[in-house]
Scaffold this active site. Sequence first.
Site: not given
Ligand code: ASP
Length: 349
Positions: A16, A60, A62, A92, A252, A283-285
């Site tokens: 982003t 991105d 992802s 992120t 998990r 753990t999932q926590c």
């Molecule tokens: N979809 C974006 C990424 O991870 C989200 C971000 O950067 O905050 O590339």
Amino acid sequence: MKTSQPRILIIYTGGTIGMIDNPQTGVLEPFDFTHLIDNVPKIKMLNYEIDNISFDPPIDSSDVNPGHWVQIVRAIESNYHDYDGFVVLHGTDTMAYTASALSFMLENLRKPVIITGSQLPIGEVRTDGEENLITALQIAAERTPDGDEPMVQEVAILFENYLWRGNRATKRSADNFNAFKSHNYPELAKIGLGINYHEEALLRHTHGDEVALKAHCSLDTGVMVVDLFPGITEQILRHQLSTPGVKGIVLRTFGAGNAPTARWFTNAVRDAVDRGIVVMNVTQCVNGSVMRRYAAGDALAATGVLSGSDITTEAALTKMMFLFGAGLSDRDVRSQLVRSLRGEVTVGR
Ligand code: ASP
């Protein structure tokens, strides 16, 4: 004591922070580094020597895969001696996976690798990207008070008010500026009017400076995450545990590492362990750790499943990729998994 101007290498992968709005589709898309840097004229006030390497095209996060981690590691390795520190600009969404992977791949790291990004693109009026980038650069340039060594000598995530150990952090919010947190390890620094380092939390190495950086670029993707939930059936569990090509599984579990006590469940897990699959209980926590506190956790431990203690899923998964990628025997993978290699886990619980 170092007196010259700090030299920092920025590795721009996308995310982003560097995105712009596509007027046709109305969604954010990655854009080039020139656009990003032109939006942060204040950088010149730092008076650092800054160079950059950019993913082409930026992505991105992802879309990140281990091949991208190798690209980042190679960039750091081949420029290691020419720079005081490294700033990785990254989306992120998968930042915690990348931070964890880099921590394992960069053995004997003695310089800062600071990963940051933002929730709002850098071209937007209320962006958090400008401040994150500038603070990340300052941390990457920071020396200890005597000036003898870099303040940060590990892979860390800088986001808004905190610097976290990379392999301890998790993305916790899709819209809050403080998007990351390390739930089981204190912050490395708190960012307010100044940058307050918590020196006792920073990773320090026991062997001397002469130990050279060792970059590990072989990762094994034969790993997976299996999430337990009430109602999981034997058929589904056995199917997952028998996924072709899988050598390591992050299992998990509930609470302090608990799982169903039904015989079919423990038998299915034991069968997987007996077939040589390395299974680690995480753990999932978000906060807390796997403990042998309940019979439901004890039965699982008796199957040969390893305890992940307080490790994050991101760190557990990438640690398995790293250890299997190093070509270790199953026995050695198992013994390394329960040790702390880069400060990623609290041992001895
Ligand atoms: N979809 C974006 C990424 O991870 C989200 C971000 O950067 O905050 O590339």
